[in-house]
Motif scaffolding. Structure first.
Motif, PDB file in Angstrom:
ATOM      1  N   MET A  92      -6.561   4.438   8.224  1.00 19.90           N
ATOM      2  CA  MET A  92      -7.939   4.508   7.723  1.00 19.90           C
ATOM      3  C   MET A  92      -8.549   5.858   8.100  1.00 19.90           C
ATOM      4  O   MET A  92      -9.211   6.496   7.300  1.00 19.90           O
ATOM      5  CB  MET A  92      -8.784   3.376   8.333  1.00 19.90           C
ATOM      6  N   LYS A  93      -8.318   6.297   9.348  1.00 21.65           N
ATOM      7  CA  LYS A  93      -8.973   7.516   9.831  1.00 21.65           C
ATOM      8  C   LYS A  93      -8.377   8.766   9.196  1.00 21.65           C
ATOM      9  O   LYS A  93      -9.121   9.659   8.780  1.00 21.65           O
ATOM     10  CB  LYS A  93      -8.903   7.592  11.357  1.00 21.65           C
ATOM     11  N   LYS A 152     -11.908  -3.946  17.801  1.00 24.96           N
ATOM     12  CA  LYS A 152     -11.676  -3.149  19.011  1.00 24.96           C
ATOM     13  C   LYS A 152     -11.361  -1.700  18.649  1.00 24.96           C
ATOM     14  O   LYS A 152     -11.625  -0.792  19.409  1.00 24.96           O
ATOM     15  CB  LYS A 152     -10.504  -3.732  19.830  1.00 24.96           C
ATOM     16  N   GLU A 153     -10.755  -1.508  17.469  1.00 27.71           N
ATOM     17  CA  GLU A 153     -10.415  -0.151  17.018  1.00 27.71           C
ATOM     18  C   GLU A 153     -11.605   0.516  16.341  1.00 27.71           C
ATOM     19  O   GLU A 153     -11.475   1.601  15.771  1.00 27.71           O
ATOM     20  CB  GLU A 153      -9.224  -0.196  16.050  1.00 27.71           C
ATOM     21  N   LEU A 213      -6.362 -10.609  13.836  1.00 38.75           N
ATOM     22  CA  LEU A 213      -6.312  -9.213  13.403  1.00 38.75           C
ATOM     23  C   LEU A 213      -7.732  -8.641  13.321  1.00 38.75           C
ATOM     24  O   LEU A 213      -7.963  -7.496  13.706  1.00 38.75           O
ATOM     25  CB  LEU A 213      -5.592  -9.113  12.049  1.00 38.75           C
ATOM     26  N   HIS A 240      -6.967   9.026   6.353  1.00 40.73           N
ATOM     27  CA  HIS A 240      -7.384   9.028   4.962  1.00 40.73           C
ATOM     28  C   HIS A 240      -8.817   9.521   4.850  1.00 40.73           C
ATOM     29  O   HIS A 240      -9.158  10.304   3.983  1.00 40.73           O
ATOM     30  CB  HIS A 240      -7.250   7.622   4.373  1.00 40.73           C
ATOM     31  N   LEU A 299      -8.521  -4.883   3.364  1.00 39.20           N
ATOM     32  CA  LEU A 299      -7.999  -3.609   3.881  1.00 39.20           C
ATOM     33  C   LEU A 299      -7.839  -2.603   2.752  1.00 39.20           C
ATOM     34  O   LEU A 299      -8.118  -1.420   2.913  1.00 39.20           O
ATOM     35  CB  LEU A 299      -6.652  -3.831   4.589  1.00 39.20           C
ATOM     36  N   LEU A 324     -11.305  -1.342   1.832  1.00 36.41           N
ATOM     37  CA  LEU A 324     -11.770  -0.457   2.903  1.00 36.41           C
ATOM     38  C   LEU A 324     -11.082   0.908   2.796  1.00 36.41           C
ATOM     39  O   LEU A 324     -11.701   1.952   2.895  1.00 36.41           O
ATOM     40  CB  LEU A 324     -11.448  -1.105   4.247  1.00 36.41           C
ATOM     41  N   HIS A 325      -9.785   0.861   2.538  1.00 32.48           N
ATOM     42  CA  HIS A 325      -8.994   2.067   2.464  1.00 32.48           C
ATOM     43  C   HIS A 325      -9.420   2.930   1.285  1.00 32.48           C
ATOM     44  O   HIS A 325      -9.572   4.151   1.408  1.00 32.48           O
ATOM     45  CB  HIS A 325      -7.512   1.693   2.359  1.00 32.48           C
ATOM     46  N   ALA A 383      -5.783   1.432  11.884  1.00 26.20           N
ATOM     47  CA  ALA A 383      -6.887   2.356  12.163  1.00 26.20           C
ATOM     48  C   ALA A 383      -6.456   3.801  11.923  1.00 26.20           C
ATOM     49  O   ALA A 383      -7.220   4.603  11.365  1.00 26.20           O
ATOM     50  CB  ALA A 383      -7.381   2.169  13.591  1.00 26.20           C
ATOM     51  N   PHE A 439       0.826  -1.216   0.000  1.00 32.41           N
ATOM     52  CA  PHE A 439       0.000   0.000   0.000  1.00 32.41           C
ATOM     53  C   PHE A 439       0.858   1.264   0.000  1.00 32.41           C
ATOM     54  O   PHE A 439       0.335   2.361  -0.049  1.00 32.41           O
ATOM     55  CB  PHE A 439      -0.915   0.044   1.245  1.00 32.41           C
ATOM     56  N   TRP A 485       2.363   2.332   2.560  1.00 40.68           N
ATOM     57  CA  TRP A 485       2.198   2.982   3.865  1.00 40.68           C
ATOM     58  C   TRP A 485       3.514   2.950   4.615  1.00 40.68           C
ATOM     59  O   TRP A 485       4.372   2.123   4.354  1.00 40.68           O
ATOM     60  CB  TRP A 485       1.167   2.235   4.722  1.00 40.68           C
ATOM     61  N   THR A 524      -0.795  -8.060  17.214  1.00 36.81           N
ATOM     62  CA  THR A 524      -1.966  -7.742  16.368  1.00 36.81           C
ATOM     63  C   THR A 524      -2.653  -6.479  16.875  1.00 36.81           C
ATOM     64  O   THR A 524      -3.154  -5.697  16.069  1.00 36.81           O
ATOM     65  CB  THR A 524      -2.975  -8.903  16.331  1.00 36.81           C
ATOM     66  N   ASP A 525      -2.679  -6.260  18.202  1.00 33.54           N
ATOM     67  CA  ASP A 525      -3.298  -5.043  18.724  1.00 33.54           C
ATOM     68  C   ASP A 525      -2.567  -3.796  18.229  1.00 33.54           C
ATOM     69  O   ASP A 525      -3.191  -2.829  17.799  1.00 33.54           O
ATOM     70  CB  ASP A 525      -3.317  -5.053  20.262  1.00 33.54           C
ATOM     71  N   LEU A 548     -13.356  -0.623  13.662  1.00 37.63           N
ATOM     72  CA  LEU A 548     -13.496  -0.813  12.216  1.00 37.63           C
ATOM     73  C   LEU A 548     -14.469  -1.961  11.949  1.00 37.63           C
ATOM     74  O   LEU A 548     -14.533  -2.914  12.707  1.00 37.63           O
ATOM     75  CB  LEU A 548     -12.128  -1.137  11.594  1.00 37.63           C
ATOM     76  N   ALA A 601      -3.391  -3.344  14.546  1.00 38.15           N
ATOM     77  CA  ALA A 601      -4.743  -2.825  14.326  1.00 38.15           C
ATOM     78  C   ALA A 601      -4.771  -1.320  14.588  1.00 38.15           C
ATOM     79  O   ALA A 601      -5.422  -0.565  13.862  1.00 38.15           O
ATOM     80  CB  ALA A 601      -5.738  -3.549  15.214  1.00 38.15           C
ATOM     81  N   SER A 640      -8.821  -7.571  16.678  1.00 37.15           N
ATOM     82  CA  SER A 640      -8.165  -6.330  17.104  1.00 37.15           C
ATOM     83  C   SER A 640      -8.701  -5.126  16.342  1.00 37.15           C
ATOM     84  O   SER A 640      -8.854  -4.046  16.906  1.00 37.15           O
ATOM     85  CB  SER A 640      -6.645  -6.429  16.896  1.00 37.15           C
ATOM     86  N   LEU A 641      -9.011  -5.310  15.051  1.00 29.69           N
ATOM     87  CA  LEU A 641      -9.550  -4.199  14.248  1.00 29.69           C
ATOM     88  C   LEU A 641     -10.932  -3.796  14.757  1.00 29.69           C
ATOM     89  O   LEU A 641     -11.281  -2.617  14.792  1.00 29.69           O
ATOM     90  CB  LEU A 641      -9.632  -4.591  12.769  1.00 29.69           C
TER      91      LEU A 641
END
Lengths: 300, 279
Positions: free
Chosen positions: A283-284, B253-254, B247, A286, B272, B275-276, A280, A261, A263, A272-273, B256, A276, B250-251
């Motif tokens: 995503m936000k 929880k954020e 994942l 953007h 992803l 979504l993006h 996030a 991407f 990024w 993973t936390d 999404l 994520a 976890s997403l």
């Protein structure tokens, strides 16, 4: 209690035709209160290092400092008992070492062996049991009638009953199912967080390194290849992959999407936390940019 | 349909007075050429089940049929010749003083002539890529190499099905990959069926079909994708969560929105990206 290796070499059966060198010029330090992970393939020297942590082996070159004691090739084998109490080692498949008739007796064996009286040993046992997720109904049961996961907890409790300052774990979750693995790893993390226990974890599971450790040592062929914070070391994903040691799943995936991407995450996510959270953020930000653009367009 | 294994209503208790049977009315069948994975938490009866198939355990009631033969005392040795088992601990299954001797052991027991034996040993070691280690001491091999030798011992006996009883659970990731790709390879070349009992997500993903066992019963059955879509319930089923599922949690929880169906890693990347770009 800090443990420091200075120029440590170790040769098995030194001076015989069978001598073989297992450790070369090892420098490493395990700081008091840290959670250190040691990784490396079979034969990299992990087990030999482990046995130096409480002087089960003495270096054949250099020195190992354990708290205020310095172990050198010429250290007398007497008076090492105190170290064995301060540094508790949970070996692989520790349940194989259970031998008493009851769980209570098995856990109390260590403290009594170090001269603790019957009543106190019993008190320690009762205090330790809940730490490993067992209750007092287990005290009078035979350890051999328990499930594999429960037997392992009893064996770990036996080491904790010595009230060590440093707890050394050699692949503590091998052979357990995922729930059992998570439960046991949580036990160690709580001991580390709540009681400040120094933990040394020998593992192949890079996800466990990412989830728990704050210090990491990579061994290869009896030498230290890397030492540092897991975040620094996992930056070198290609190097780790080339050694077939691998990286945590989150690191691998983070690298894939950064590349795909275009990024760039602020910091390399290890779990993973963390991953994520980074996703996030992208995503936000953007989204804000996108909606702002549309809003300006609308006003025209 | 040509079944290599059929189990019909198997009941088994280790001790008569046991309240909960280890196997509580299990029925299942495995087609010839199929790869079936059995998952379930520790103590659910998975290994007990495997042992009923080659007669290491005799069920209290129910029938075991292997390659058309109804298992009984007379044909138990014929059936064992059709079923090769690899166990969890690589150190508990070696008898030979060299790799070659170890592979020879099973063949000697079956009275295979020497020349045929040598041919089969060479063939089997080649299939698991251990030819260079033929003269080595098994004790000096890595865990993955040991399990590959165990597989060679089975290949040499030319069985019809290979059963892996948590055969990769004690290995490091490198050893795990070695063994898994060896099994895939051998299965294809020898036209074998595979039954693998496992907690490992990659091993389960290699199967055509996954059975979930809990408290001695088959409670769920499906393709790996169908089973993996149970998400966090997989932990109760004794399986590691696949990374995309972790994942997803976890997403969520954020804050999404994530799809409910199972995503592979590539599927997750695509999701992803979509979504993006939609945002």
């Amino acid at each position: 209690m800090d443990i420091t290796f200075r120029d440590v070499g170790y040769t098995y059966q030194k001076g015989t035709p069978f001598e073989s060198k297992a450790l070369y010029d090892i420098q490493l330090s395990i700081k008091d209160g840290s959670y250190t992970a040691i990784v490396g393939h079979t034969g990299s020297g992990k087990s030999t290092i482990l046995q130096h942590l409480n002087a089960l082996r003495k270096p054949t070159e250099g020195s190992v400092q354990i708290g205020d004691r310095t172990i050198t090739p010429t250290t007398d084998n007497k008076n090492l008992k105190g170290l064995r109490k301060k540094v508790g080692i949970v070996f692989q498949f520790p349940e194989a070492q259970l031998f008493e008739e009851t769980v209570g007796k098995d856990i109390a064996f260590g403290p009594k062996n170090f001269g603790v009286g019957e009543a106190e040993a019993e008190a320690i046992t009762k205090r330790i049991l809940p730490l490993v997720g067992l209750d007092e109904t287990f005290l009078d049961r035979s350890p051999f009638d328990l499930s594999g996961g429960q037997m392992r907890r009893v064996a770990i409790a036996g080491v904790l009953a010595l009230e060590p300052e440093v707890l050394v774990l050699d692949e503590p979750t091998a052979g357990l199912d995922p729930q059992g693995r998570k439960d046991i790893m949580d036990v160690f993390y709580r001991l580390h967080k709540d009681q400040g226990l120094t933990i040394v974890l020998v593992t192949h599971q890079m996800d466990d390194v990412a989830d728990y450790a704050d210090h990491m040592i990579v061994l290869e062929s009896g030498t230290v290849k890397k030492e540092g914070h897991p975040r620094e070391i996992f930056q070198q994903a290609e190097w780790l992959e080339s050694k077939q040691l691998g990286v945590p799943a989150a690191v691998k995936f983070a690298n894939t999407i950064q590349k795909k991407f275009g990024w760039e995450f602020k910091q390399l996510p290890l779990t993973t936390d963390e991953l994520a959270k980074e996703i996030a953020v992208f995503m936000k930000t953007h989204k804000q940019k996108g909606s702002k653009g549309r809003a300006e367009g609308d006003s025209l | 349909m040509d079944n290599i294994i059929t189990l019909n209503n198997i009941m088994f208790r280790y001790l008569e007075e046991e309240e909960r049977p280890a196997l509580n009315g299990i029925s299942l069948s495995i087609e010839r050429g199929e790869w079936v994975a059995i998952i379930g938490p520790n103590g659910s009866g998975k290994s007990t089940l495997a042992k009923t198939i080659n007669g290491l355990i005799e069920p209290d009631t129910g029938e075991v049929t292997v390659s058309g033969l109804l298992l009984n005392e007379e044909n138990i040795w014929d059936i064992r010749a059709k079923v090769g088992m690899v166990f969890q601990n690589p150190d508990n299954q070696f008898v030979g003083s060299t790799v070659e001797d170890d592979v020879a052991f099973g063949l000697e027991n079956q009275g295979i002539p020497r020349e045929e034996m040598q041919r089969r040993i060479r063939y089997a070691l080649d299939k698991v890529q251990m030819t260079d280690f033929a003269d080595r001491e098994p004790a000096r091999l890595s865990g993955g190499q040991k399990q590959r030798v165990a597989i060679a011992g089975i290949v040499a006996l030319q069985p019809e099905i290979i059963i892996l009883d948590e055969a990769t659970s004690m290995l490091d990731p490198k050893g795990r990959n070695e063994v898994l790709s060896t099994v895939k390879d051998v299965k294809k070349r020898e036209n074998l069926s595979v039954l693998s009992i496992t907690h490992d997500i990659d091993e389960a993903a290699a199967a055509n079909r996954v059975l979930v066992i809990q408290e001695g019963k088959v409670v769920r059955e499906g393709t790996p994708e169908e089973i993996f879509s149970y998400g966090e319930q997989l932990i109760e089923m004794g399986l590691d969560l696949p990374f995309p599922e972790r994942l997803k949690a976890s997403l969520k929880k954020e804050g999404l929105d994530v799809p409910n169906e199972y995503l592979t890693e590539e599927g997750m990347v695509d999701f992803l990206w979509t979504l993006h770009s939609e945002m």
